[in-house]
Design a protein around this motif. Sequence first.
Motif, mmCIF file in Angstrom:
data_model
loop_
_atom_site.group_PDB
_atom_site.id
_atom_site.type_symbol
_atom_site.label_atom_id
_atom_site.label_comp_id
_atom_site.label_asym_id
_atom_site.label_seq_id
_atom_site.Cartn_x
_atom_site.Cartn_y
_atom_site.Cartn_z
ATOM 1 N N ARG B 102 0.850 -1.191 0.000
ATOM 2 C CA ARG B 102 0.000 0.000 0.000
ATOM 3 C C ARG B 102 0.883 1.238 0.000
ATOM 4 O O ARG B 102 1.866 1.299 0.748
ATOM 5 N N SER B 111 1.393 6.913 13.040
ATOM 6 C CA SER B 111 1.553 6.761 14.492
ATOM 7 C C SER B 111 2.447 5.561 14.769
ATOM 8 O O SER B 111 2.014 4.414 14.620
ATOM 9 N N GLY B 115 1.527 5.200 23.224
ATOM 10 C CA GLY B 115 1.472 6.239 24.256
ATOM 11 C C GLY B 115 0.675 7.419 23.770
ATOM 12 O O GLY B 115 0.873 7.862 22.641
ATOM 13 N N PHE B 155 -1.534 -11.606 8.642
ATOM 14 C CA PHE B 155 -2.746 -10.888 9.056
ATOM 15 C C PHE B 155 -2.440 -9.767 10.055
ATOM 16 O O PHE B 155 -3.074 -8.723 10.033
ATOM 17 N N PHE B 156 -1.492 -10.007 10.967
ATOM 18 C CA PHE B 156 -1.258 -9.030 12.026
ATOM 19 C C PHE B 156 0.194 -8.577 12.076
ATOM 20 O O PHE B 156 0.703 -8.224 13.139
ATOM 21 N N PHE B 158 3.227 -6.308 9.653
ATOM 22 C CA PHE B 158 3.533 -5.565 8.439
ATOM 23 C C PHE B 158 4.878 -4.868 8.596
ATOM 24 O O PHE B 158 5.393 -4.702 9.709
ATOM 25 N N TYR B 181 6.094 -4.417 12.435
ATOM 26 C CA TYR B 181 5.045 -4.530 13.454
ATOM 27 C C TYR B 181 4.564 -5.973 13.448
ATOM 28 O O TYR B 181 4.175 -6.508 12.408
ATOM 29 N N THR B 183 3.096 -9.536 16.234
ATOM 30 C CA THR B 183 2.663 -9.998 17.553
ATOM 31 C C THR B 183 3.421 -11.282 17.856
ATOM 32 O O THR B 183 3.420 -12.207 17.048
ATOM 33 N N ASP B 186 1.521 -13.172 23.011
ATOM 34 C CA ASP B 186 0.427 -12.236 23.256
ATOM 35 C C ASP B 186 0.923 -10.795 23.323
ATOM 36 O O ASP B 186 0.221 -9.927 23.826
ATOM 37 N N ILE B 187 2.116 -10.571 22.843
ATOM 38 C CA ILE B 187 2.708 -9.236 22.975
ATOM 39 C C ILE B 187 2.929 -8.617 21.592
ATOM 40 O O ILE B 187 3.461 -9.260 20.693
ATOM 41 N N LYS B 188 2.471 -7.370 21.461
ATOM 42 C CA LYS B 188 2.738 -6.654 20.215
ATOM 43 C C LYS B 188 4.180 -6.147 20.247
ATOM 44 O O LYS B 188 4.624 -5.569 21.239
ATOM 45 N N GLN B 212 3.660 -3.968 23.625
ATOM 46 C CA GLN B 212 2.355 -3.765 24.275
ATOM 47 C C GLN B 212 1.794 -5.123 24.651
ATOM 48 O O GLN B 212 1.911 -6.083 23.892
ATOM 49 N N ASN B 214 -0.755 -7.361 28.013
ATOM 50 C CA ASN B 214 -1.757 -7.300 29.087
ATOM 51 C C ASN B 214 -1.346 -8.198 30.239
ATOM 52 O O ASN B 214 -0.967 -9.350 30.032
ATOM 53 N N ASP B 218 -3.724 -3.345 30.689
ATOM 54 C CA ASP B 218 -2.958 -3.145 29.457
ATOM 55 C C ASP B 218 -1.687 -2.364 29.780
ATOM 56 O O ASP B 218 -1.733 -1.415 30.554
ATOM 57 N N LEU B 248 -2.818 0.950 31.495
ATOM 58 C CA LEU B 248 -4.212 1.363 31.308
ATOM 59 C C LEU B 248 -5.100 0.302 31.929
ATOM 60 O O LEU B 248 -4.939 -0.889 31.658
#
Lengths: 248, 367
Positions: B102, B111, B115, B155-156, B158, B181, B183, B186-188, B212, B214, B218, B248
């Motif tokens: 893209r 972004s 934060g 899928f998650f 890029f 980017y 995952t 369970d961590i981004k 990132q 949980n 979060d 959070l």
Amino acid sequence: MSEKLQRLLILTILLICIPAILFALSADEIITKMDRLSTFATTFATGSIQTTDRFGTKTSLFKSWSQGEKDSLIEFTSKAEQGQKILRTEGSLYLFYPDAEQLIRMQGAALRQSMLGSDLSYEDMTEEKNTLDNYKASLDGLETFKGRECHVLTLTAKNRSVAYPIQKIWVDTESYLVWKAEYSTQAGRLLKEMEVLETFISGDRVLPGKSMIADKMKKDSSTLMTIDTFEANPKLDKSIFTLENLTW
Amino acid sequence: MVGKKTQRIVLSCIAVALSLSPLIAAENPVISMDLLPTVSYQAKDSTWKEFMSADLGVTLASKREGNVRGEVVLRGNSLKAVTSFDDVLHKAYFKARFPSFRLTAGKTRLSWGDGILFNAGDVLYGSNSTSVSLTQAELRSTTNWLASVNYPLGFFSFAEAVVMPSDTHDPTDMLFGTRYYTTVKDIKVELGYATKKPASEVRVHKPYISLQGNLGFDWYLSSSIAIPVAGDIAKKSGESWMISAGILHLVTLPLDRSLTLRLELLTRPFGAWETGPVTDGTAAILLYPELVLSYSPSLSFSLRSIISPMDLSAMSTLGMSWNIFDAFNLIGSLSLFTGDQGDLFAWNSTDPTKPSFSATVGSSWVF
């Protein structure tokens, strides 16, 4: 009464009851069937969320896509929220805010935040259809609701990750549509009530067309969720439930 | 009297708006209007002021269909002087979807990192300054001219590459950046790098990492460093090292109310750890606590603060937002600086943009 007559009577009762016992559905079977009939390989729908309080009604419009039990994508099309998207996949929820071009991943309790000021949370809106993973079900009996015979079940949360610790649901004995649901706290305090006002038929399934969600903690507050168009099993691009599409 | 330059800018804006009129008719523009009457007090010279801050935004977007889409956003504020068309052109970009990647080109925002106030992973724009208005819903909204390529890797996951023009218009000063980017369990995980040459400075290389996850709540964590190509590399690199972190959590309260708790921290391990006055660019530690009480789905109260622990000063804003009608909100806020002379958030600051106290009651409408 003679012994012969007594034996005959017992035998008759057994003959009547045994098939009923054999063929009666358990709570888990009802829930499984309910989940199965509300789950499609894929769906596409458009609709609205109307939130009413004493100042009037606010309307948000949306498009939604789903795939199986766990994947769903919602895109808001009304002006105030235009382009905001929510992608739910197993265990995670991603929000995309187009103004800031920001992709936010949410997990845990943050999923319970109210969505667009409605009585629905992100979790409600993108609920995974695997009820028995999160709840233990018990069958309370049968009741007639809106002229329909319904199984009445109580669902008790197995863990604290769900929005409502206790749910009481009225499931149609024929269509397995949930006509009514009461959502309560652990202590049994009623928080919200959902009632299906209108239904539509897709293939051989009956689905909710208009559902009213009332917040029992507040006076004069309710959310009406309407499905305007619905397509079952459309061919969806495999990239729909991806981050690439979410941020498009 | 309006200057000729201002006249030209206004005429340019009108010309652009008129040229977009077919788009307006076709695609239904979205207009946002924030009208915020404010009263402020400057302790330094004991003066009260009242003024109207009017924010106006016009968004013209193409349909979100097909393989090309775009958007033009014009934004202006009654208190900000307009010196060029670029000042009101907040966004103007297109995105084109090719079979395997893209392309985004124009003026927009990317972004990177995590934060809402402090984000060490934001190596493109920098999210560490405290010169923000805590009354805004969106604390960081800087946009810039750029061209980026986003390449999906599943899928998650890029990869993304970006190029931005320089302020000096010298091609050798341009910014180049890339990030990955994904995952993991369970961590981004986000890993990235940017290199830029700020005006009158040497080129710097800025790698970063952002995570990132949980843990019942979060959490997010970012870290970056700016390594210059010349000068005292070790010292400058150490001084530029930043770590930002945030948590959070949402607490459900009786009567279906909720309290959202957010705490962000920005630390510079080689910053100024001495107690006493600090500056924005060298503060060793800054905190951003945020409490939002959702009293009802349409009414919320918030308390946001930026705290500088080294000089014990703070900027705090108590806010209220009431969504009364469709996309119409009543908003109010009270802001207060609590610090001594010379502190980061001094009560008696000489900076007119930092009043000691201000109160705002206004409205926000999108139509």
